[in-house]
Design a protein around this motif. Structure first.
Motif, short mmCIF file in Angstrom:
data_model
loop_
_atom_site.label_atom_id
_atom_site.label_comp_id
_atom_site.label_asym_id
_atom_site.label_seq_id
_atom_site.Cartn_x
_atom_site.Cartn_y
_atom_site.Cartn_z
N ILE A 141 0.83 -1.20 0.00
CA ILE A 141 0.00 0.00 0.00
C ILE A 141 0.87 1.25 0.00
CG2 ILE A 141 -1.90 -1.11 1.24
CD1 ILE A 141 -1.06 0.60 3.70
N GLY A 142 0.23 2.37 -0.26
CA GLY A 142 0.87 3.67 -0.09
C GLY A 142 0.11 4.47 0.95
N ILE A 143 0.82 5.29 1.70
CA ILE A 143 0.18 6.25 2.61
C ILE A 143 0.70 7.63 2.24
CG2 ILE A 143 -0.15 4.60 4.48
CD1 ILE A 143 2.24 5.87 5.91
N GLY A 144 -0.14 8.64 2.36
CA GLY A 144 0.28 9.99 1.99
C GLY A 144 -0.50 11.02 2.78
N ILE A 145 0.05 12.23 2.81
CA ILE A 145 -0.57 13.32 3.56
C ILE A 145 -1.43 14.15 2.63
CG2 ILE A 145 -0.19 15.35 5.01
CD1 ILE A 145 2.50 14.22 5.81
N ILE A 146 -2.70 14.27 2.97
CA ILE A 146 -3.61 15.20 2.30
C ILE A 146 -4.37 15.96 3.38
CG2 ILE A 146 -3.89 13.62 0.33
CD1 ILE A 146 -6.75 13.08 1.34
N ALA A 147 -5.11 16.97 2.98
CA ALA A 147 -6.01 17.67 3.90
C ALA A 147 -7.44 17.34 3.50
CB ALA A 147 -5.78 19.16 3.88
N PRO A 159 -0.28 2.05 -4.12
CA PRO A 159 0.96 2.81 -4.32
C PRO A 159 0.89 3.78 -5.48
CG PRO A 159 1.50 0.54 -3.75
CD PRO A 159 0.00 0.60 -3.92
N ASN A 160 0.38 3.35 -6.63
CA ASN A 160 0.33 4.23 -7.80
C ASN A 160 -0.56 5.45 -7.55
OD1 ASN A 160 2.06 2.62 -9.24
ND2 ASN A 160 0.44 1.56 -10.38
N TYR A 161 -1.69 5.23 -6.88
CA TYR A 161 -2.61 6.34 -6.64
C TYR A 161 -2.00 7.36 -5.66
CZ TYR A 161 -6.90 8.96 -5.87
OH TYR A 161 -7.83 9.97 -5.79
N ILE A 162 -1.37 6.85 -4.60
CA ILE A 162 -0.74 7.75 -3.63
C ILE A 162 0.39 8.54 -4.28
CG2 ILE A 162 0.67 7.81 -1.53
CD1 ILE A 162 -2.31 7.45 -0.99
N LEU A 163 1.18 7.90 -5.13
CA LEU A 163 2.25 8.60 -5.84
C LEU A 163 1.70 9.68 -6.76
CD1 LEU A 163 4.62 5.61 -6.74
CD2 LEU A 163 5.13 7.48 -5.17
N SER A 173 5.40 -2.27 2.35
CA SER A 173 5.13 -3.70 2.15
C SER A 173 5.23 -4.37 3.51
CB SER A 173 6.13 -4.31 1.17
OG SER A 173 7.44 -4.32 1.74
N PRO A 174 4.71 -5.60 3.66
CA PRO A 174 4.89 -6.32 4.93
C PRO A 174 6.38 -6.44 5.25
CG PRO A 174 3.28 -7.43 3.55
CD PRO A 174 3.90 -6.37 2.70
N GLY A 175 6.74 -6.23 6.51
CA GLY A 175 8.16 -6.24 6.85
C GLY A 175 8.41 -6.46 8.33
N VAL A 207 9.61 0.01 4.52
CA VAL A 207 9.40 1.20 3.69
C VAL A 207 10.17 1.02 2.39
CG1 VAL A 207 9.63 3.70 3.54
CG2 VAL A 207 9.09 2.64 5.73
N ILE A 208 9.45 0.91 1.29
CA ILE A 208 10.07 0.72 -0.01
C ILE A 208 10.55 2.04 -0.59
CG2 ILE A 208 9.65 -0.11 -2.37
CD1 ILE A 208 7.48 -1.91 -1.20
N ASP A 209 9.76 3.08 -0.40
CA ASP A 209 10.09 4.40 -0.92
C ASP A 209 9.35 5.43 -0.08
OD1 ASP A 209 11.00 6.46 -2.54
OD2 ASP A 209 9.45 6.20 -4.06
N GLU A 210 9.91 6.61 0.07
CA GLU A 210 9.22 7.65 0.82
C GLU A 210 9.75 9.02 0.45
OE1 GLU A 210 10.02 9.82 3.62
OE2 GLU A 210 12.16 9.48 3.37
N GLN A 211 8.92 10.02 0.71
CA GLN A 211 9.32 11.41 0.53
C GLN A 211 8.52 12.27 1.49
OE1 GLN A 211 10.16 13.24 -3.43
NE2 GLN A 211 8.42 14.57 -2.96
#
Length: 222
Positions: A141-147, A159-163, A173-175, A207-211
């Motif tokens: 999954i992806g997690i992201g900050i929105i208001a 992931p694609n939608y969050i990006l 991913s599970p880890g 965490v596979i990728d983050e910003q």
């Protein structure tokens, strides 16, 4: 932008089907024991805020919660996105597998009525008729900050939608990192509530990728 509602436990599963599954929605369930009953709402979800609140930082997109989405069609792509989330919020996340299977059916196919001699327990349902299958789905999954309605928060999606939507995000991913440890790391960098962060983490993660979630946003680094 559609809202996906899932049950946390057997009582929650019953509540999802009873209160949050209308005739135009779709029911999704991972093909394993211990998965949530999920309702992909056709009309309820998030729309871009027409008047962006002035207090929001430029790297946080602004949305509002709406009960009538302009695009209410539950397309194949939307259902596949929902299937990824239905799988990721099941026991598949902590089960060690990287892929799984999910099915969807129309609300009329979901019933509490059992055949003679059968028993349907709390949180369980009888599914009748043909199912649509989504196979070999990634447990990711992806997690992201929105208001939402002016309040910054973390939301989860594919992931694609969050990006696509979020400038500040993490792909998970599970880890091995416990969810409370990851929530504390994100809290220290964002100031967001750890309780709110814990609610969007399915379990122990890698965490596979983050910003901008575990490290300062690019503009601050510069």
């Amino acid at each position: 932008g559609h809202l996906l509602v899932g049950g946390k436990d057997a009582k929650g599963n019953d509540s999802v089907v009873k209160k949050h599954l209308s005739s135009e929605d779709m029911y999704l369930h991972a093909d394993l024991h211990g998965a949530p009953s999920c309702s992909l709402r056709s009309s309820q979800g998030f729309a871009l805020e027409e008047r962006r609140p002035a207090h929001l930082p430029p790297d946080i997109p602004a949305y509002r919660l709406v009960d009538k989405l302009e695009d209410s069609d539950l397309t194949k792509d939307k259902l596949q996105q929902a299937a990824v989330l239905a799988l990721s919020w099941s026991r598949a996340w902590n089960g060690g597998g990287a892929h799984g299977t999910v099915y969807s059916v129309k609300p009329a196919q979901v019933s509490k009525s059992a055949q003679t001699g059968e028993f349907v327990g709390k949180g369980a349902f009888v599914i009748r008729g043909q199912r649509t299958w989504y196979k070999d789905m990634d447990v990711r999954i992806g997690i992201g900050i929105i208001a939402v309605n002016g309040v910054p928060m973390v939301v989860s999606g594919t992931p694609n939608y969050i990006l696509e939507v979020c400038q500040r995000y993490a792909i998970l991913s599970p880890g091995l990192t416990k969810k409370d440890q990851l929530a504390n790391k994100i809290y220290r960098n964002t100031g967001l509530s750890t309780d709110d962060l814990l609610s969007v983490l399915p379990g122990a993660c890698d965490v596979i990728d983050e910003q901008g979630m575990l490290t300062p946003p690019a503009s601050e680094e510069e």
